[in-house]
Motif scaffolding. Structure first.
Motif, PDB file in Angstrom:
ATOM      1  N   VAL A 209     -78.596  25.528 -92.691  1.00 25.14           N
ATOM      2  CA  VAL A 209     -78.270  24.712 -91.770  1.00 25.14           C
ATOM      3  C   VAL A 209     -76.711  24.641 -91.494  1.00 25.14           C
ATOM      4  CG1 VAL A 209     -78.287  22.155 -90.919  1.00 25.14           C
ATOM      5  CG2 VAL A 209     -80.091  22.994 -92.248  1.00 25.14           C
ATOM      6  N   LEU A 210     -76.074  24.616 -92.474  1.00 25.49           N
ATOM      7  CA  LEU A 210     -74.243  24.789 -92.304  1.00 25.49           C
ATOM      8  C   LEU A 210     -74.014  25.993 -91.725  1.00 25.49           C
ATOM      9  CD1 LEU A 210     -73.188  23.290 -95.618  1.00 25.49           C
ATOM     10  CD2 LEU A 210     -73.119  22.072 -93.329  1.00 25.49           C
ATOM     11  N   ASP A 211     -75.060  27.095 -92.073  1.00 16.28           N
ATOM     12  CA  ASP A 211     -74.508  28.460 -91.366  1.00 16.28           C
ATOM     13  C   ASP A 211     -74.759  28.468 -89.832  1.00 16.28           C
ATOM     14  OD1 ASP A 211     -74.035  29.547 -93.726  1.00 16.28           O
ATOM     15  OD2 ASP A 211     -75.898  30.468 -94.055  1.00 16.28           O
ATOM     16  N   LEU A 271     -84.295  19.224 -91.143  1.00 18.16           N
ATOM     17  CA  LEU A 271     -84.685  20.986 -91.262  1.00 18.16           C
ATOM     18  C   LEU A 271     -84.753  21.007 -92.718  1.00 18.16           C
ATOM     19  CD1 LEU A 271     -82.039  21.825 -88.732  1.00 18.16           C
ATOM     20  CD2 LEU A 271     -84.480  22.242 -88.522  1.00 18.16           C
ATOM     21  N   LEU A 272     -85.779  21.758 -93.199  1.00 20.63           N
ATOM     22  CA  LEU A 272     -86.316  21.820 -94.661  1.00 20.63           C
ATOM     23  C   LEU A 272     -87.054  23.326 -94.697  1.00 20.63           C
ATOM     24  CD1 LEU A 272     -87.436  18.389 -95.595  1.00 20.63           C
ATOM     25  CD2 LEU A 272     -85.544  19.523 -96.657  1.00 20.63           C
ATOM     26  N   PRO A 273     -86.766  24.085 -95.809  1.00 21.88           N
ATOM     27  CA  PRO A 273     -87.686  25.155 -96.028  1.00 21.88           C
ATOM     28  C   PRO A 273     -89.316  25.112 -95.781  1.00 21.88           C
ATOM     29  CG  PRO A 273     -85.921  24.845 -97.753  1.00 21.88           C
ATOM     30  CD  PRO A 273     -86.123  23.715 -97.052  1.00 21.88           C
ATOM     31  N   ASP A 274     -89.782  26.232 -95.257  1.00 22.11           N
ATOM     32  CA  ASP A 274     -91.070  26.111 -95.039  1.00 22.11           C
ATOM     33  C   ASP A 274     -91.775  26.252 -96.405  1.00 22.11           C
ATOM     34  OD1 ASP A 274     -93.521  26.026 -93.952  1.00 22.11           O
ATOM     35  OD2 ASP A 274     -93.392  27.935 -92.801  1.00 22.11           O
ATOM     36  N   GLU A 320     -84.607  29.027 -89.781  1.00 23.30           N
ATOM     37  CA  GLU A 320     -83.377  30.320 -89.752  1.00 23.30           C
ATOM     38  C   GLU A 320     -82.186  29.786 -89.128  1.00 23.30           C
ATOM     39  OE1 GLU A 320     -86.255  32.891 -87.760  1.00 23.30           O
ATOM     40  OE2 GLU A 320     -87.466  33.027 -89.192  1.00 23.30           O
ATOM     41  N   ARG A 321     -81.179  30.522 -89.641  1.00 28.37           N
ATOM     42  CA  ARG A 321     -80.051  30.286 -88.926  1.00 28.37           C
ATOM     43  C   ARG A 321     -79.993  30.509 -87.360  1.00 28.37           C
ATOM     44  NH1 ARG A 321     -74.991  34.541 -89.414  1.00 28.37           N
ATOM     45  NH2 ARG A 321     -76.533  35.213 -87.829  1.00 28.37           N
TER      46      ARG A 321
END
Length: 370
Positions: A209-211, A271-274, A320-321
């Motif tokens: 997320v920061l990316d 936003l969290l990984p799938d 994804e970024r």
């Protein structure tokens, strides 16, 4: 009115933001609800009020006898529900013939799978853990199938983690509390204020997320983070040069303090990984955001797609970024009025389908039908 004993897996000092509104407020309109919490810090049973009890954890294996001994008559209950603790559930089942109550197992989160996912994130070997998990799941399935009801957080949680549980299922999702709606405070700044609430660790991969934020062309944004580990958050953010002034880090100590912070934001971030441990239920932070009618950017999954509609009452993105960056740029381009409208629609949607008052009514009706 029939009586329910709800045996939690929580310490008395933990955040009970899920238990409190559903079981302490709304379900009590339909059932008399007594709740057992546990403590590592006290040596004796304590009755906190007429319906809440605290029990030392050392009495877990003789819990019902200990409650009886402290004038909490087990034979007065029509239902006993256990939250997450399968050993306690087995104990309650063993005593069922003596007291003739109905039994229910509440699965709020698959803790063992979460731990395995943490090990993977830390680069630890998990082969034996995965094999043990399969064996334990098989045994837990047998125990749950002896119950009168199974209460997972969502149908997808049932399907993913306990597909062979065949006893009656009652969905027990997180929800929005209609009595806790919080005013949305419209700030006067030009920037779009994003808000992230919750844990930051390697499993949640927040650097993705920061990316995405670091790639934005526009500087008219702010990201506000509230987490229990602000030191980790500062370490994470320090890796990104050039937008330190765009990020604020807080540690809201109470639910009210958290809601006050959220109310001053424009957009919530969920936003969290799938991974199944995240995508089989709606994160509680989403309900916190919409309590203040703050719309949310979230991971698009099979589960969230059944609750929200992209660009109508929420925004979806792949984890994804570049996908996140694209959706963030779109949101930043919107007027504040347009963003506010998305939040209002999302709050109304949750009040219609994920409302604690309605959830409690549905659970009580289905327990009655057992």
């Amino acid at each position: 009115m029939k009586k329910l004993l709800y045996i939690t897996d929580q310490d008395e000092y933990m955040d009970h933001s899920f238990i409190a509104p559903l079981f302490e407020t709304y379900l009590k309109k339909h059932l008399t609800v007594d709740i057992v919490y546990f403590t590592e810090f006290k040596s004796d049973f304590e009755q906190k009020d007429s319906h809440r009890f605290t029990m030392p954890t050392r009495y877990k294996n003789i819990l019902l006898d200990e409650l009886n001994r402290n004038d909490v008559p087990i034979d007065s209950y029509d239902y006993i529900m256990v939250r997450n603790d399968i050993s306690l559930m087995q104990h309650v089942l063993e005593e069922k013939k003596k007291y003739h109550y109905k039994t229910a197992f509440r699965l709020s989160i698959p803790k063992r799978r979460v731990q395995i996912r943490c090990c993977i994130a830390e680069g630890e070997t998990t082969f034996l853990d995965k094999m043990t998990d399969k064996f334990k799941t098989f045994n837990e399935t047998k125990i749950i199938n002896e119950c009168d009801a199974f209460l997972p957080t969502s149908p997808s949680m049932h399907k993913e983690f306990f597909p062979h549980v065949t006893t009656k299922t009652i969905i027990c999702p997180p929800g929005i509390d209609p009595k806790m709606l919080h005013p949305n405070i419209q700030h006067r700044g030009e920037e779009k204020r994003f808000f992230y609430s919750g844990t930051l660790d390697k499993v949640r991969e927040f650097e993705t997320v920061l990316d995405a934020f670091s790639q934005l062309d526009s500087a008219t944004w702010k990201l506000i983070i509230s987490t229990r580990d602000p030191q980790y958050a500062h370490q994470l953010v320090s890796q990104y040069k050039g937008f330190e002034n765009n990020i604020e880090i807080h540690n809201a100590k109470t639910k009210d303090a958290l809601l006050d912070l959220i109310a001053k934001a424009d957009i919530g971030v969920a936003l969290l990984p799938d991974y199944p441990v995240y995508n089989t239920s709606t994160p509680v932070k989403i309900f916190d955001y919409y309590t203040s009618a703050i719309p949310c950017i979230m991971t698009g999954t099979e589960h969230t797609n059944t609750v929200f509609t992209d660009c109508n009452d929420a925004w979806f993105s792949k984890f994804e970024r570049d996908a996140i960056k694209e959706k963030l740029e779109y949101i930043i381009s919107l007027s504040k009025d347009s963003i506010t409208e998305v939040g209002i629609k999302g709050q109304k949607r949750l009040l219609d389908i994920k409302n604690y008052e309605k959830i409690a009514e549905d659970i009580a009706m289905k327990l009655e039908a057992l």
